[in-house]
Structures are given as C-alpha cells and as structure tokens.
Write a protein that holds these residues in place. Structure first.
Motif, PDB file in Angstrom:
ATOM      1  N   ALA A 145       0.818  -1.209   0.000  1.00 27.12           N
ATOM      2  CA  ALA A 145       0.000   0.000   0.000  1.00 27.12           C
ATOM      3  C   ALA A 145       0.854   1.261   0.000  1.00 27.12           C
ATOM      4  O   ALA A 145       0.465   2.293  -0.549  1.00 27.12           O
ATOM      5  CB  ALA A 145      -0.925  -0.002   1.215  1.00 27.12           C
ATOM      6  N   ALA A 146       2.039   1.176   0.618  1.00 18.62           N
ATOM      7  CA  ALA A 146       2.934   2.334   0.716  1.00 18.62           C
ATOM      8  C   ALA A 146       3.952   2.396  -0.418  1.00 18.62           C
ATOM      9  O   ALA A 146       4.646   3.407  -0.571  1.00 18.62           O
ATOM     10  CB  ALA A 146       3.671   2.304   2.048  1.00 18.62           C
ATOM     11  N   ASN A 147       4.055   1.316  -1.162  1.00 19.89           N
ATOM     12  CA  ASN A 147       5.052   1.221  -2.232  1.00 19.89           C
ATOM     13  C   ASN A 147       6.467   1.407  -1.695  1.00 19.89           C
ATOM     14  O   ASN A 147       7.263   2.183  -2.214  1.00 19.89           O
ATOM     15  CB  ASN A 147       4.767   2.244  -3.339  1.00 19.89           C
ATOM     16  N   VAL A 148       6.765   0.679  -0.610  1.00 19.80           N
ATOM     17  CA  VAL A 148       8.107   0.668  -0.034  1.00 19.80           C
ATOM     18  C   VAL A 148       8.517  -0.785   0.181  1.00 19.80           C
ATOM     19  O   VAL A 148       7.686  -1.701   0.115  1.00 19.80           O
ATOM     20  CB  VAL A 148       8.174   1.436   1.308  1.00 19.80           C
ATOM     21  N   ALA A 149       9.787  -0.996   0.451  1.00 17.66           N
ATOM     22  CA  ALA A 149      10.292  -2.346   0.654  1.00 17.66           C
ATOM     23  C   ALA A 149       9.744  -2.956   1.948  1.00 17.66           C
ATOM     24  O   ALA A 149       9.589  -2.253   2.957  1.00 17.66           O
ATOM     25  CB  ALA A 149      11.814  -2.342   0.693  1.00 17.66           C
ATOM     26  N   ILE A 150       9.467  -4.244   1.909  1.00 15.81           N
ATOM     27  CA  ILE A 150       8.970  -4.948   3.090  1.00 15.81           C
ATOM     28  C   ILE A 150       9.981  -4.830   4.234  1.00 15.81           C
ATOM     29  O   ILE A 150       9.603  -4.652   5.402  1.00 15.81           O
ATOM     30  CB  ILE A 150       8.704  -6.431   2.771  1.00 15.81           C
ATOM     31  N   ALA A 151      11.266  -4.913   3.898  1.00 14.19           N
ATOM     32  CA  ALA A 151      12.306  -4.822   4.923  1.00 14.19           C
ATOM     33  C   ALA A 151      12.237  -3.485   5.654  1.00 14.19           C
ATOM     34  O   ALA A 151      12.508  -3.411   6.858  1.00 14.19           O
ATOM     35  CB  ALA A 151      13.684  -5.002   4.293  1.00 14.19           C
ATOM     36  N   ARG A 152      11.851  -2.426   4.945  1.00 13.05           N
ATOM     37  CA  ARG A 152      11.749  -1.109   5.582  1.00 13.05           C
ATOM     38  C   ARG A 152      10.592  -1.094   6.568  1.00 13.05           C
ATOM     39  O   ARG A 152      10.701  -0.545   7.666  1.00 13.05           O
ATOM     40  CB  ARG A 152      11.532  -0.021   4.512  1.00 13.05           C
ATOM     41  N   VAL A 153       9.492  -1.682   6.172  1.00 17.62           N
ATOM     42  CA  VAL A 153       8.337  -1.740   7.071  1.00 17.62           C
ATOM     43  C   VAL A 153       8.685  -2.572   8.305  1.00 17.62           C
ATOM     44  O   VAL A 153       8.296  -2.244   9.430  1.00 17.62           O
ATOM     45  CB  VAL A 153       7.111  -2.336   6.346  1.00 17.62           C
ATOM     46  N   GLN A 154       9.438  -3.633   8.087  1.00 14.50           N
ATOM     47  CA  GLN A 154       9.829  -4.500   9.199  1.00 14.50           C
ATOM     48  C   GLN A 154      10.699  -3.751  10.209  1.00 14.50           C
ATOM     49  O   GLN A 154      10.515  -3.892  11.428  1.00 14.50           O
ATOM     50  CB  GLN A 154      10.583  -5.714   8.660  1.00 14.50           C
ATOM     51  N   THR A 155      11.627  -2.939   9.728  1.00 18.46           N
ATOM     52  CA  THR A 155      12.487  -2.179  10.650  1.00 18.46           C
ATOM     53  C   THR A 155      11.684  -1.132  11.416  1.00 18.46           C
ATOM     54  O   THR A 155      11.960  -0.852  12.575  1.00 18.46           O
ATOM     55  CB  THR A 155      13.655  -1.494   9.911  1.00 18.46           C
ATOM     56  N   LEU A 156      10.671  -0.574  10.767  1.00 17.73           N
ATOM     57  CA  LEU A 156       9.826   0.413  11.436  1.00 17.73           C
ATOM     58  C   LEU A 156       8.967  -0.241  12.510  1.00 17.73           C
ATOM     59  O   LEU A 156       8.800   0.287  13.602  1.00 17.73           O
ATOM     60  CB  LEU A 156       8.946   1.133  10.412  1.00 17.73           C
ATOM     61  N   ALA A 157       8.446  -1.420  12.208  1.00 12.30           N
ATOM     62  CA  ALA A 157       7.663  -2.150  13.208  1.00 12.30           C
ATOM     63  C   ALA A 157       8.522  -2.469  14.426  1.00 12.30           C
ATOM     64  O   ALA A 157       8.032  -2.501  15.559  1.00 12.30           O
ATOM     65  CB  ALA A 157       7.104  -3.435  12.599  1.00 12.30           C
ATOM     66  N   ALA A 158       9.813  -2.670  14.196  1.00  9.23           N
ATOM     67  CA  ALA A 158      10.744  -2.965  15.288  1.00  9.23           C
ATOM     68  C   ALA A 158      11.133  -1.708  16.066  1.00  9.23           C
ATOM     69  O   ALA A 158      11.765  -1.804  17.120  1.00  9.23           O
ATOM     70  CB  ALA A 158      11.996  -3.647  14.741  1.00  9.23           C
ATOM     71  N   GLY A 159      10.771  -0.526  15.515  1.00 13.34           N
ATOM     72  CA  GLY A 159      11.022   0.712  16.247  1.00 13.34           C
ATOM     73  C   GLY A 159      12.222   1.509  15.795  1.00 13.34           C
ATOM     74  O   GLY A 159      12.774   2.299  16.572  1.00 13.34           O
ATOM     75  N   TYR A 160      12.650   1.344  14.538  1.00  9.51           N
ATOM     76  CA  TYR A 160      13.812   2.090  14.041  1.00  9.51           C
ATOM     77  C   TYR A 160      13.571   3.584  14.225  1.00  9.51           C
ATOM     78  O   TYR A 160      12.491   4.089  13.899  1.00  9.51           O
ATOM     79  CB  TYR A 160      14.063   1.765  12.566  1.00  9.51           C
ATOM     80  N   PRO A 161      14.540   4.348  14.753  1.00  7.93           N
ATOM     81  CA  PRO A 161      14.303   5.725  15.206  1.00  7.93           C
ATOM     82  C   PRO A 161      14.168   6.815  14.149  1.00  7.93           C
ATOM     83  O   PRO A 161      13.685   7.906  14.455  1.00  7.93           O
ATOM     84  CB  PRO A 161      15.516   6.008  16.100  1.00  7.93           C
TER      85      PRO A 161
END
Length: 217
Positions: A38-54
C-alpha cells in the motif's frame, strides 16, 4: 550563508508517528506485505519500522502515512499480525488521534478514559493489554486508598469497577448506530477501539429497550 535549504524528500526525520502507524495497522490485522504494497516501499523497511527504528526519510514517512489512511478504516484478516500486536501492546488506529500521533509525548487512548482508574478497569473488561497510563493511574488509586479499612477499601474498589461497567451501555448504543449505518460487526468494533467479542458481549448485555425500538420504527 544564513539561508536554510528547503526540506527535501530525502531528509531524515523522527520515526515516532510512522512507527505508530505501522504498528497500528498490524494491530488490526494487516501484514507487513499489506503495508509495504500500500505504501510502495520495501517490506524490509516496514519491518524495521515495526521494530522501532528511530528515523527514516521523509518520503518514506509520507508513503506510510498514505497507506495508513487507506488501510486504517478496513480491518485486516491476519490473526498472527493481531497476536503480535497484542503481545507487544501496540495500539490500533482507533486509539490514536491523527493530530497527535506524531507527537512523541502523546499516548494512545484505548478506552476513552485512559490515564484514570476507570480506564484501567475498562481495559480489563475489554480484555485488551493495559496501557502504561492506566497502570500508573490504578497504582496511584490503590496508594491513595490503602489507608482505608479493608471493608471500605473493597467497597471503593467495587464502585470504581462499576464506573467502568457503565460504559457498556454506551458501547452497545454506539455499536448499534454504526451497524445501522452499514458497518459490519468487526468494523464497528474497530471504530470503537474495542475487541469484537467485547462488542458482542455488550450488545447482549444491553438489548434495545422497547421504547428505543418504537422510536426507531
């Protein structure tokens, strides 16, 4: 030399609001893949954000915000995602105010009374993780009442619990309003920020009165 360059899409910004948006979408059953597509971004990026990347690039934050607007009104179907959010205490979209979700000092509003002892009891009755604000409020309530004799303490405790129970009538009323507007039970529960079983429970506990049925006819 004193002129500051305009903010660009490549500028790195605080990720607080974006992390909350990703976690909120997971809380209502959307997968990392759903969000990434939906965001047209890499899955890995979403995963790092879910983990709380600052931090993250502004362009990514804007894409996630767009995905949030598109997905937050529609519950996902992935139980594993919901369980992950529940285990981590991640708040759903209904608990966040769009005007403050990016504010690091803001707290999710799960119950309509978060930050109070009534909110703590409402969490318990809805069978959702108790937020930090309500845990603090309940601890303060107990500290303020511990001096009472045991019988008086228990009477006060029962009254506090009952104050949260009365919210069930409002949930049943608001739930029926949403259902009448065409919402599904699951979507109505999401809009109210409660679990689906809790909505069904309150609808059963507070059936439509005869005079309400006549007024609606």
């Amino acid at each position: 030399m004193a002129i500051q360059p305009a903010a660009t899409g490549g500028q790195y910004i605080d990720s607080t609001g974006t992390v909350r948006r990703v976690r909120a979408l997971i809380a209502v059953g959307h997968t990392l893949i759903d969000i990434a597509e939906a965001a047209n971004v890499a899955i890995a990026r979403v995963q790092t954000l879910a983990a709380g990347y600052p931090s993250l690039r502004r362009t990514v934050a804007e894409r996630i915000a767009n995905a949030y607007r598109a997905l937050s009104e529609t519950p996902g179907a992935n139980t594993r995602a919901k369980n992950r959010a529940r285990a981590n205490g991640w708040a759903p979209p209904a608990a966040w105010d769009d005007d403050t979700i990016d504010d690091p000092q803001a707290r999710p509003e799960w119950t309509g009374h978060c930050g109070t002892d009534r909110g703590w009891w409402t969490h318990r009755q809805q069978d959702i993780p108790v937020c930090a604000a309500c845990d603090e409020a309940h601890a303060q309530w107990k500290a303020e009442h511990n001096h009472l004799p045991r019988s008086e303490f228990m009477t006060s405790l029962s009254a506090s619990r009952a104050s949260a129970s009365r919210r069930g009538e409002s949930i049943a009323h608001d739930g029926r309003e949403l259902l009448a507007q065409g919402y599904t039970y699951e979507h109505a529960a999401e809009r109210l920020g409660i679990t689906l079983p809790y909505l069904h429970h309150e609808l059963r506990r507070h059936p439509v009165a005869v005079d309400e049925q006549e007024a609606a006819a």
